[in-house]
Write a protein that holds these residues in place. Structure first.
Motif, PDB file in Angstrom:
ATOM      1  N   LEU A 106      13.454  20.098  17.363  1.00  0.00           N
ATOM      2  CA  LEU A 106      14.535  20.284  16.385  1.00  0.00           C
ATOM      3  C   LEU A 106      14.193  19.628  15.055  1.00  0.00           C
ATOM      4  N   GLY A 107      13.517  18.488  15.118  1.00  0.00           N
ATOM      5  CA  GLY A 107      13.084  17.851  13.877  1.00  0.00           C
ATOM      6  C   GLY A 107      12.078  18.701  13.125  1.00  0.00           C
ATOM      7  N   GLU A 108      11.180  19.360  13.844  1.00  0.00           N
ATOM      8  CA  GLU A 108      10.219  20.253  13.200  1.00  0.00           C
ATOM      9  C   GLU A 108      10.902  21.471  12.581  1.00  0.00           C
ATOM     10  N   LEU A 109      12.039  21.893  13.164  1.00  0.00           N
ATOM     11  CA  LEU A 109      12.771  23.041  12.640  1.00  0.00           C
ATOM     12  C   LEU A 109      13.713  22.675  11.501  1.00  0.00           C
ATOM     13  N   GLY A 110      13.726  21.405  11.146  1.00  0.00           N
ATOM     14  CA  GLY A 110      14.536  20.979  10.011  1.00  0.00           C
ATOM     15  C   GLY A 110      15.947  20.566  10.356  1.00  0.00           C
ATOM     16  N   VAL A 111      16.281  20.418  11.636  1.00  0.00           N
ATOM     17  CA  VAL A 111      17.624  20.003  12.045  1.00  0.00           C
ATOM     18  C   VAL A 111      17.773  18.500  11.845  1.00  0.00           C
ATOM     19  N   GLN A 112      18.934  18.066  11.332  1.00  0.00           N
ATOM     20  CA  GLN A 112      19.203  16.652  11.147  1.00  0.00           C
ATOM     21  C   GLN A 112      19.477  16.010  12.525  1.00  0.00           C
ATOM     22  N   LEU A 113      18.639  15.061  12.905  1.00  0.00           N
ATOM     23  CA  LEU A 113      18.738  14.482  14.237  1.00  0.00           C
ATOM     24  C   LEU A 113      19.726  13.330  14.326  1.00  0.00           C
ATOM     25  N   ALA A 114      20.027  12.694  13.195  1.00  0.00           N
ATOM     26  CA  ALA A 114      20.891  11.514  13.238  1.00  0.00           C
ATOM     27  C   ALA A 114      22.254  11.804  13.866  1.00  0.00           C
ATOM     28  N   PRO A 115      22.965  12.885  13.463  1.00  0.00           N
ATOM     29  CA  PRO A 115      24.260  13.159  14.104  1.00  0.00           C
ATOM     30  C   PRO A 115      24.130  13.470  15.600  1.00  0.00           C
ATOM     31  N   LEU A 116      23.064  14.194  15.982  1.00  0.00           N
ATOM     32  CA  LEU A 116      22.867  14.514  17.396  1.00  0.00           C
ATOM     33  C   LEU A 116      22.623  13.263  18.227  1.00  0.00           C
ATOM     34  N   ILE A 117      21.766  12.379  17.718  1.00  0.00           N
ATOM     35  CA  ILE A 117      21.465  11.142  18.450  1.00  0.00           C
ATOM     36  C   ILE A 117      22.707  10.271  18.556  1.00  0.00           C
ATOM     37  N   ALA A 118      23.496  10.203  17.468  1.00  0.00           N
ATOM     38  CA  ALA A 118      24.728   9.406  17.504  1.00  0.00           C
ATOM     39  C   ALA A 118      25.703   9.968  18.536  1.00  0.00           C
ATOM     40  N   GLY A 119      25.852  11.303  18.581  1.00  0.00           N
ATOM     41  CA  GLY A 119      26.741  11.917  19.567  1.00  0.00           C
ATOM     42  C   GLY A 119      26.270  11.677  20.989  1.00  0.00           C
ATOM     43  N   ALA A 120      24.951  11.803  21.215  1.00  0.00           N
ATOM     44  CA  ALA A 120      24.412  11.551  22.555  1.00  0.00           C
ATOM     45  C   ALA A 120      24.619  10.097  22.965  1.00  0.00           C
ATOM     46  N   GLY A 121      24.491   9.185  21.993  1.00  0.00           N
ATOM     47  CA  GLY A 121      24.710   7.768  22.295  1.00  0.00           C
ATOM     48  C   GLY A 121      26.141   7.476  22.697  1.00  0.00           C
ATOM     49  N   VAL A 122      27.094   8.080  21.995  1.00  0.00           N
ATOM     50  CA  VAL A 122      28.503   7.881  22.334  1.00  0.00           C
ATOM     51  C   VAL A 122      28.810   8.457  23.718  1.00  0.00           C
ATOM     52  N   LEU A 123      28.280   9.667  24.005  1.00  0.00           N
ATOM     53  CA  LEU A 123      28.495  10.288  25.310  1.00  0.00           C
ATOM     54  C   LEU A 123      27.885   9.453  26.435  1.00  0.00           C
TER      55      LEU A 123
END
Length: 298
Positions: A106-123
């Motif tokens: 996803l990082g190679e495709l240009g997706v912002q990973l910070a919101p995804l990682i934060a959501g996964a951390g909360v879950l």
């Protein structure tokens, strides 16, 4: 005439838009820099996929070899326990590896990973709070099996509970006491274990005798009885040792007998020592009574 001019203008506009779209598509197809970026991104994604598969396979092989070494050890555990642990480890490795792979792609495709990682951390935090006792039980059970702390058939004491291990699971351990009660202990609550089935045990028997008996005669009688026990019993590793006087009072003295034995037969051996000592005393008493009767008859 006006209608014809308007139709001519509309047609000209459509043609111009078509030509403009064609030029844009051509420019996009002939954009060398863009295709270089796409090519390098595709190569990096392919490399990520290959490395992820390689690392996961390598870790799977390490897990299999580690469990094979443990299976050849002392533990008498159902092989399904090792299969369970192996599958658990492989699932964790596979999940973690694929998660990292997806994040990198996803990082190679240009997706912002910070919101995804934060959501996964909360879950993950929410799940951890909801199932922390279960996770603790599973982790503790895994290390109990992996470190060979105790095995099925061992006599152990966990806290105030003592019994024979009937089952070792990832979540709980089942003990059966000598009186038949079944205790199910969550692995997460196991903080210390006393294992009575590792190494060599020492059977100890204290036998009281009246002070009217001579000490030398008593010791000699017990030594002969212990020799007979060793010849006829398979519980003792060697002849039980008559250690001598353990305690002394005005009316009696206590002789201690000790013997090395496997941990699981200590109680049985102690009973046999007492039985052979009692039989020796009864035989001595019978001989004494016979001798007295013969003397009286004369």
């Amino acid at each position: 005439m006006r209608f014809a001019n308007w139709r001519l203008q509309q047609s000209t506009g459509v043609i111009d838009e078509a030509m403009s779209f064609k030029n844009k598509v051509w420019d996009w197809l002939t954009n060398t820099g863009m295709w270089e970026t796409v090519l390098f991104s595709a190569l990096r994604i392919l490399l990520i996929l290959i490395l992820t598969r390689f690392v996961i396979k390598l870790l799977f092989r390490v897990i299999d070899r580690s469990l094979e070494r443990q299976e050849k050890g002392r533990m008498q555990v159902n092989p399904r326990r090792f299969i369970t642990v192996g599958e658990l480890l492989k699932n964790v490795v596979s999940f973690a590896g694929n998660f990292v792979m997806v994040m990198l792609i996803l990082g190679e495709l240009g997706v912002q990973l910070a919101p995804l990682i934060a959501g996964a951390g909360v879950l993950g935090l929410a799940i951890g709070f909801g199932a922390q006792n279960l996770v603790k039980d599973v982790i503790t059970g895994f290390f109990i099996i992996l470190e060979d702390q105790f095995a099925v058939g061992d006599v152990v004491q966990i806290g105030t509970l003592k019994g024979t291990v009937e089952m070792i699971g990832l979540r709980s351990t089942r003990l059966v006491s000598w009186t038949g009660e079944v205790h199910i202990v969550p692995n997460g609550s196991i903080t210390n274990v006393t294992n009575y089935s590792i190494g060599t045990a020492l059977a100890v028997v204290d036998l009281p005798f009246s002070n009217s008996r001579k000490l030398e005669d008593t010791i000699e009688l017990l030594k002969k009885a212990m020799l007979e026990l060793k010849d006829s019993s398979s519980l003792a590793n060697r002849v039980p040792t008559v250690l001598g006087v353990q305690s002394l009072t005005a009316s009696e003295y206590v002789i201690r007998i000790a013997a090395d034995c496997p941990p699981g037969v200590r109680a049985d051996l102690e009973r046999e020592i007492q039985m052979y000592a009692k039989e020796a005393l009864e035989e001595e008493e019978a001989l004494r009574l016979t001798a007295e009767a013969e003397k009286t008859a004369e």
